[in-house]
Design an enzyme around this catalytic site. Structure first.
Site, PDB file in Angstrom:
ATOM      1  CB  SER A  97     -61.674  69.790  77.229  1.00 29.97           C
ATOM      2  OG  SER A  97     -60.656  70.586  76.703  1.00 29.97           O
ATOM      3  CG  HIS A 141     -52.995  80.381  70.566  1.00 31.13           C
ATOM      4  ND1 HIS A 141     -52.949  79.495  69.507  1.00 31.13           N
ATOM      5  CD2 HIS A 141     -51.706  80.635  70.922  1.00 31.13           C
ATOM      6  CE1 HIS A 141     -51.677  79.238  69.225  1.00 31.13           C
ATOM      7  NE2 HIS A 141     -50.903  79.915  70.062  1.00 31.13           N
TER       8      HIS A 141
HETATM    9  C1  GRF Z   1     -57.510  74.041  73.111  1.00 33.33           C
HETATM   10  O1  GRF Z   1     -56.548  73.580  73.986  1.00 33.33           O
HETATM   11  C2  GRF Z   1     -57.162  75.390  72.525  1.00 33.33           C
HETATM   12  O2  GRF Z   1     -56.011  75.911  73.074  1.00 33.33           O
HETATM   13  C3  GRF Z   1     -56.901  75.161  71.070  1.00 33.33           C
HETATM   14  O3  GRF Z   1     -57.524  73.960  70.752  1.00 33.33           O
HETATM   15  C4  GRF Z   1     -57.659  73.143  71.915  1.00 33.33           C
HETATM   16  C5  GRF Z   1     -59.000  72.508  71.851  1.00 33.33           C
HETATM   17  O4  GRF Z   1     -59.224  71.583  72.845  1.00 33.33           O
HETATM   18  N1  GRF Z   1     -57.357  76.292  70.308  1.00 33.33           N
HETATM   19  P1  GRF Z   1     -60.685  71.150  73.188  1.00 33.33           P
HETATM   20  O5  GRF Z   1     -61.323  70.592  71.913  1.00 33.33           O
HETATM   21  O6  GRF Z   1     -61.438  72.337  73.725  1.00 33.33           O
HETATM   22  O7  GRF Z   1     -60.523  70.059  74.211  1.00 33.33           O
END
Ligand code: GRF
Length: 191
Positions: free
Chosen positions: A15, A113
Protein backbone atom coordinates in the site's frame (compact mmCIF):
# COMPACT_ATOMS: atom_id res chain seq x y z
CA UNK A 1 8.93 14.31 -15.53
CA UNK A 2 11.98 12.21 -14.75
CA UNK A 3 13.94 12.89 -11.59
CA UNK A 4 15.59 11.06 -8.73
CA UNK A 5 15.43 7.39 -9.62
CA UNK A 6 14.14 5.27 -6.79
CA UNK A 7 13.90 1.52 -6.26
CA UNK A 8 11.19 0.16 -3.96
CA UNK A 9 11.69 -3.06 -1.97
CA UNK A 10 8.78 -4.90 -0.34
CA UNK A 11 7.51 -8.24 0.91
CA UNK A 12 3.78 -7.64 1.23
CA UNK A 13 0.71 -5.95 -0.08
CA UNK A 14 2.39 -2.72 -1.13
CA UNK A 15 0.00 0.00 0.00
CA UNK A 16 2.90 2.40 0.58
CA UNK A 17 4.30 1.54 -2.84
CA UNK A 18 0.90 2.33 -4.38
CA UNK A 19 0.73 5.66 -2.55
CA UNK A 20 4.20 6.61 -3.83
CA UNK A 21 3.39 5.58 -7.41
CA UNK A 22 0.09 7.49 -7.31
CA UNK A 23 1.75 10.64 -6.02
CA UNK A 24 4.47 10.40 -8.70
CA UNK A 25 1.79 9.89 -11.37
CA UNK A 26 -0.25 12.86 -10.12
CA UNK A 27 2.37 15.35 -8.89
CA UNK A 28 5.70 13.95 -10.20
CA UNK A 29 7.43 14.58 -6.82
CA UNK A 30 10.63 14.95 -8.87
CA UNK A 31 11.07 11.17 -8.72
CA UNK A 32 10.61 8.15 -10.93
CA UNK A 33 10.47 4.50 -9.89
CA UNK A 34 13.10 2.46 -11.75
CA UNK A 35 12.21 -0.92 -10.33
CA UNK A 36 10.14 -2.66 -7.62
CA UNK A 37 11.78 -5.74 -6.10
CA UNK A 38 10.23 -8.31 -3.74
CA UNK A 39 11.63 -11.24 -1.80
CA UNK A 40 8.21 -12.98 -1.90
CA UNK A 41 7.17 -14.36 -5.25
CA UNK A 42 3.45 -13.60 -5.03
CA UNK A 43 3.72 -10.32 -3.09
CA UNK A 44 0.97 -7.83 -3.94
CA UNK A 45 3.59 -5.11 -4.34
CA UNK A 46 4.75 -6.74 -7.61
CA UNK A 47 1.22 -6.60 -9.04
CA UNK A 48 0.98 -2.93 -8.11
CA UNK A 49 4.27 -2.20 -9.91
CA UNK A 50 2.97 -3.93 -13.05
CA UNK A 51 -0.27 -1.96 -12.84
CA UNK A 52 1.79 1.24 -12.99
CA UNK A 53 4.05 -0.06 -15.78
CA UNK A 54 7.10 -0.30 -13.52
CA UNK A 55 9.53 -3.26 -13.83
CA UNK A 56 8.61 -5.80 -11.13
CA UNK A 57 11.27 -8.27 -10.06
CA UNK A 58 11.16 -11.24 -7.69
CA UNK A 59 14.59 -11.99 -6.27
CA UNK A 60 14.79 -15.28 -4.31
CA UNK A 61 16.16 -14.46 -0.84
CA UNK A 62 17.85 -17.78 -0.08
CA UNK A 63 17.30 -19.92 2.97
CA UNK A 64 17.59 -17.40 5.84
CA UNK A 65 14.41 -16.10 7.42
CA UNK A 66 15.25 -12.53 8.41
CA UNK A 67 18.16 -11.59 6.13
CA UNK A 68 19.32 -12.33 2.59
CA UNK A 69 21.90 -14.92 1.73
CA UNK A 70 25.10 -13.11 0.66
CA UNK A 71 24.65 -14.14 -2.99
CA UNK A 72 21.07 -12.89 -2.93
CA UNK A 73 22.11 -9.56 -1.41
CA UNK A 74 24.76 -9.05 -4.12
CA UNK A 75 22.10 -9.86 -6.73
CA UNK A 76 19.88 -7.21 -5.14
CA UNK A 77 22.66 -4.60 -5.37
CA UNK A 78 23.22 -5.52 -9.02
CA UNK A 79 19.51 -5.30 -9.85
CA UNK A 80 19.17 -1.88 -8.22
CA UNK A 81 22.32 -0.55 -9.88
CA UNK A 82 21.22 -2.03 -13.19
CA UNK A 83 17.99 -0.04 -12.91
CA UNK A 84 19.98 3.15 -12.19
CA UNK A 85 18.55 3.47 -8.68
CA UNK A 86 19.83 6.40 -6.56
CA UNK A 87 17.52 6.06 -3.54
CA UNK A 88 16.29 2.73 -2.12
CA UNK A 89 12.85 2.92 -0.49
CA UNK A 90 11.84 0.06 1.81
CA UNK A 91 8.06 -0.38 1.87
CA UNK A 92 7.18 -3.35 4.04
CA UNK A 93 10.45 -5.15 3.32
CA UNK A 94 10.78 -7.83 6.00
CA UNK A 95 14.53 -8.50 5.91
CA UNK A 96 17.49 -6.86 7.62
CA UNK A 97 20.03 -5.50 5.13
CA UNK A 98 23.74 -6.16 5.57
CA UNK A 99 26.97 -4.66 4.27
CA UNK A 100 26.56 -5.38 0.54
CA UNK A 101 23.48 -3.14 0.42
CA UNK A 102 24.54 -0.69 3.14
CA UNK A 103 27.94 -0.15 1.49
CA UNK A 104 26.48 0.12 -2.02
CA UNK A 105 23.90 2.77 -1.02
CA UNK A 106 25.34 4.72 1.94
CA UNK A 107 22.70 7.09 3.38
CA UNK A 108 20.57 6.20 0.40
CA UNK A 109 18.24 3.60 1.94
CA UNK A 110 15.13 4.70 3.83
CA UNK A 111 12.34 2.83 5.62
CA UNK A 112 8.93 3.60 7.10
CA UNK A 113 8.02 2.17 10.50
CA UNK A 114 4.61 2.24 12.25
CA UNK A 115 5.62 3.93 15.52
CA UNK A 116 7.27 7.09 16.78
CA UNK A 117 10.81 5.70 16.90
CA UNK A 118 12.87 5.18 18.99
CA UNK A 119 9.74 3.85 20.75
CA UNK A 120 8.54 0.40 19.68
CA UNK A 121 10.99 -0.88 17.05
CA UNK A 122 10.38 -4.35 15.64
CA UNK A 123 7.23 -6.20 14.70
CA UNK A 124 3.62 -5.04 15.19
CA UNK A 125 4.63 -1.70 16.67
CA UNK A 126 0.99 -0.54 16.89
CA UNK A 127 0.21 -3.44 19.25
CA UNK A 128 3.23 -2.51 21.35
CA UNK A 129 1.99 1.09 21.61
CA UNK A 130 -1.54 -0.01 22.60
CA UNK A 131 -0.21 -2.46 25.20
CA UNK A 132 2.01 0.25 26.69
CA UNK A 133 -1.04 2.49 27.23
CA UNK A 134 0.26 5.28 24.98
CA UNK A 135 -2.08 8.13 24.02
CA UNK A 136 -0.20 8.97 20.84
CA UNK A 137 1.77 6.90 18.37
CA UNK A 138 2.49 7.41 14.68
CA UNK A 139 4.97 6.59 11.97
CA UNK A 140 8.61 7.35 11.26
CA UNK A 141 10.69 7.55 8.10
CA UNK A 142 14.32 6.79 8.91
CA UNK A 143 17.63 5.89 7.34
CA UNK A 144 18.40 2.19 7.31
CA UNK A 145 21.48 1.00 9.15
CA UNK A 146 22.62 -2.43 10.34
CA UNK A 147 20.19 -2.46 13.28
CA UNK A 148 16.44 -2.99 13.45
CA UNK A 149 14.57 0.31 12.95
CA UNK A 150 17.56 2.11 14.49
CA UNK A 151 18.86 4.49 11.80
CA UNK A 152 18.67 8.29 11.92
CA UNK A 153 15.15 9.73 11.94
CA UNK A 154 14.13 11.79 8.90
CA UNK A 155 10.46 12.62 9.59
CA UNK A 156 7.59 11.58 11.83
CA UNK A 157 3.81 11.92 11.85
CA UNK A 158 1.75 11.58 15.04
CA UNK A 159 -1.45 9.52 15.20
CA UNK A 160 -3.71 9.73 18.28
CA UNK A 161 -4.70 6.51 20.07
CA UNK A 162 -8.46 6.63 20.69
CA UNK A 163 -10.17 5.08 23.73
CA UNK A 164 -11.92 2.38 21.66
CA UNK A 165 -8.98 1.56 19.43
CA UNK A 166 -8.24 -2.08 18.64
CA UNK A 167 -4.99 -3.21 17.01
CA UNK A 168 -6.62 -3.27 13.53
CA UNK A 169 -8.28 0.16 13.89
CA UNK A 170 -5.09 1.77 15.13
CA UNK A 171 -2.98 0.07 12.47
CA UNK A 172 -5.34 1.30 9.74
CA UNK A 173 -5.09 4.91 10.99
CA UNK A 174 -1.28 4.70 11.14
CA UNK A 175 -1.18 3.39 7.58
CA UNK A 176 -3.20 6.38 6.36
CA UNK A 177 -0.53 8.62 7.92
CA UNK A 178 2.25 6.52 6.35
CA UNK A 179 0.77 6.90 2.90
CA UNK A 180 0.87 10.69 3.29
CA UNK A 181 4.27 10.95 4.95
CA UNK A 182 6.36 8.66 2.74
CA UNK A 183 5.68 10.46 -0.57
CA UNK A 184 6.32 13.81 1.17
CA UNK A 185 9.72 12.63 2.38
CA UNK A 186 10.62 11.32 -1.08
CA UNK A 187 9.70 14.70 -2.54
CA UNK A 188 12.02 16.34 0.03
CA UNK A 189 14.85 14.05 -1.06
CA UNK A 190 14.32 15.08 -4.64
CA UNK A 191 14.58 18.76 -3.71
C1 GRF B 1 3.84 -0.64 6.54
O1 GRF B 1 2.71 -0.40 7.30
C2 GRF B 1 5.10 -0.21 7.25
O2 GRF B 1 4.84 0.42 8.45
C3 GRF B 1 5.86 -1.46 7.56
O3 GRF B 1 5.37 -2.43 6.69
C4 GRF B 1 4.04 -2.10 6.28
C5 GRF B 1 3.94 -2.43 4.83
O4 GRF B 1 2.67 -2.29 4.32
N1 GRF B 1 7.27 -1.22 7.45
P1 GRF B 1 2.47 -2.17 2.77
O5 GRF B 1 3.08 -3.41 2.12
O6 GRF B 1 3.12 -0.90 2.29
O7 GRF B 1 0.98 -2.16 2.59
Amino acid sequence: MAGLRIGILGSGKGSNCRAILERIRDDSLGAEVGVVIADVENAGILEIAKEFGVPAVYLPPGTFRTKLEPGAEHALVDALRGAGVELVVLAGYMRVLKSPMLDAFPHRIINIHPSLLPKFPGLEAWKQALAAGERVTGCTVHYVDAGIDSGGIIAQREVPILPNDTPPSLHARIQIAERELYPEVIAQFCR
